[in-house]
Design an enzyme around this catalytic site. Structure first.
Site: not given
Ligand SMILES: NC(=O)c1ccc[n+]([C@@H]2O[C@H](COP(=O)([O-])OP(=O)(O)OC[C@H]3O[C@@H](n4cnc5c(N)ncnc54)[C@H](O)[C@@H]3O)[C@@H](O)[C@H]2O)c1
Length: 424
Positions: A150, A255
């Site tokens: 991020e 994360c």
């Molecule tokens: N944030 C990071 O920098 C990062 C980096 C690498 C990996 N990840 C991984 O990626 C994944 C997502 O992380 P994030 O930070 O983007 O999460 P986030 O909480 O910002 O976003 C997740 C989104 O998914 C939506 N959602 C939930 N159920 C859903 C469905 N059935 N259909 C469609 N949308 C749905 C939520 O409303 C939310 O907007 C996690 O597993 C995290 O560990 C995150």
């Protein structure tokens, strides 16, 4: 190619915007209507460098919807980028992932589900069985974990160190590899379980380095060495390298804490005690709390003392406060009876009970007995520290990120203390 992205969060939006920029047709689906409405109206619900411009530039190629069928229709690849937060037990909560898998409609052509959410090793195998049980044999499955950070996520997506693609069927990996045409990076093709483990192991390696240097910092404090010099001295060793050797008040974010806990639990569930990772996590918990000791040594009891937290986001460049050290600090300070003020240039701390969120750093410092630099925002480096000191009741400054120059700060009359830096 046509791509559906499930999840309009930090990862989903960056993935969607970057794939659109590479020339693909993208539909982003989320279940939160207000989020989709905002995105349709041109608003970007998160703070991520360059994302708004990228979405604007690719307006023609990216759509937003709450409808599963509208997203899946015509798609070649379906990215899963939904949240996988920790459960009470520390395991990853995969309920949002299962919802996506169970909602997938039948399709009369080959499509590939690509997992970007961070999931425990073995999840892909279980998803495969679940798809097969539903008769969706023509839906392929690929693990394509995300390594973006991020604050620099758009840049990281377009210039990754590597792209990892784990697949059961090489033809599905080919599809996801083609999607990355235009990105210059080594591609690691492997089995699904190894791809899942690469993601967890990468995060475990990074948090291990952070806790390692934090422990070195703590020993520096006890022995009179300066950890910033030590980090430079060891970082120049090519076998070690300079990254992730900045001592501070511990790691946070959406994360590192959850993924290290999830790997620890994954190991434990498999009958193995991951002792090194257990220690890394514990060191981090203690590190966040060490600031309280530093304040108490100078101020005595914190009851009735005003402490200003400078920065709330878990790191600069993001508004994300998930698992941020600021939350632990605010909680501990309030529990000690301190008055807590705070400021952050983008993170919204209004929901923090008992914390007085100020409109500027200087305002947060008004009448403070101590300031804690929690997030290394460039705005704080550029702060008028002479004015900051003048506004405080007592010029105690704990630099939780070793961002400021101790000599300069002492020149402004601060009682400056960093993390693992030699005392005055
Ligand atoms: N944030 C990071 O920098 C990062 C980096 C690498 C990996 N990840 C991984 O990626 C994944 C997502 O992380 P994030 O930070 O983007 O999460 P986030 O909480 O910002 O976003 C997740 C989104 O998914 C939506 N959602 C939930 N159920 C859903 C469905 N059935 N259909 C469609 N949308 C749905 C939520 O409303 C939310 O907007 C996690 O597993 C995290 O560990 C995150």
């Amino acid at each position: 190619m046509k791509v559906a992205v499930f999840g309009a969060g930090y990862v989903g939006l960056v993935t969607g915007a970057c794939l659109a920029d590479l020339g693909h047709e993208v539909v982003v689906r989320d279940i939160v209507e207000e989020r989709i409405d905002a995105l349709r109206g041109g608003e970007v619900p998160i703070h991520e460098e360059g994302l708004a411009q990228l979405l604007e530039r690719n307006r023609e190629r990216i759509r937003f919807t709450t409808e599963v069928n509208a997203a899946v229709e015509g798609a070649d690849v379906i990215y899963v980028a939904v949240g996988t937060p920790p459960t009470y037990s520390g395991d990853a909560d995969l309920s949002a992932v299962w919802t996506v898998v169970d909602e997938l409609p039948e399709v009369d052509r080959r499509i590939v589900v690509a997992m970007k959410s961070t999931v425990p090793v073995g999840t892909g195998r279980t998803v495969r069985h679940r798809l097969d049980d539903r008769g969706l044999e023509n839906v392929g499955y690929v693990s394509n974990p995300e390594f973006t950070a991020e604050g620099t996520a758009v840049h990281d997506f377009m210039h990754p160190d590597r792209v990892v693609i784990g697949a059961f069927d090489p033809a599905d990996a080919d599809v996801v590899e083609r999607l990355h045409d235009g990105i210059d990076a080594p591609i690691i093709r492997c089995d699904v379980a190894s791809a899942e483990m690469i993601k967890l192991a990468a995060n475990a390696a990074l948090v291990t380095r952070i806790s390692f240097i934090n422990e070195i910092a703590n020993v520096c404090e006890a022995t009179g060495a300066d950890v910033t010099t030590v980090a430079q001295g060891i970082g120049l060793d090519h076998r070690i390298g300079p990254a992730f050797l900045r001592a501070g008040i511990g790691f946070g974010g959406s994360c590192f804490p959850k993924d290290s806990l999830a790997l620890k639990q994954l190991a434990a569930n498999s009958g193995y005690s991951f002792q090194l990772l257990n220690a890394v996590i514990e060191v981090n918990e203690l590190q966040k709390r060490r600031v309280i000791g530093k304040l108490e040594r100078r101020l005595g009891s914190l009851r009735g003392k005003k402490v200003a937290l400078l920065g709330l986001a878990f790191k600069p460049g993001t508004d994300d406060m998930r698992e941020a050290p600021s939350l632990v600090l605010a909680g501990r300070l309030l529990a000690e009876g301190a008055e807590v003020s705070a400021w952050d240039p983008v993170a919204d701390g209004r929901h923090l009970d008992g914390v007085d969120v100020a409109g500027s750093a200087l305002e947060a410092l008004d009448g403070a007995d101590a300031a804690v630099l929690v997030t290394e925002w460039p705005e704080l480096r550029a702060l008028d520290w002479a004015e900051a000191g003048a506004r405080m009741r007592n010029r105690l400054l704990v630099d939780g990120r070793n961002m400021l120059d101790p000599v300069e700060m002492r020149g402004y009359g601060f009682d400056y203390e960093g993390i693992g830096r030699a005392a005055e």
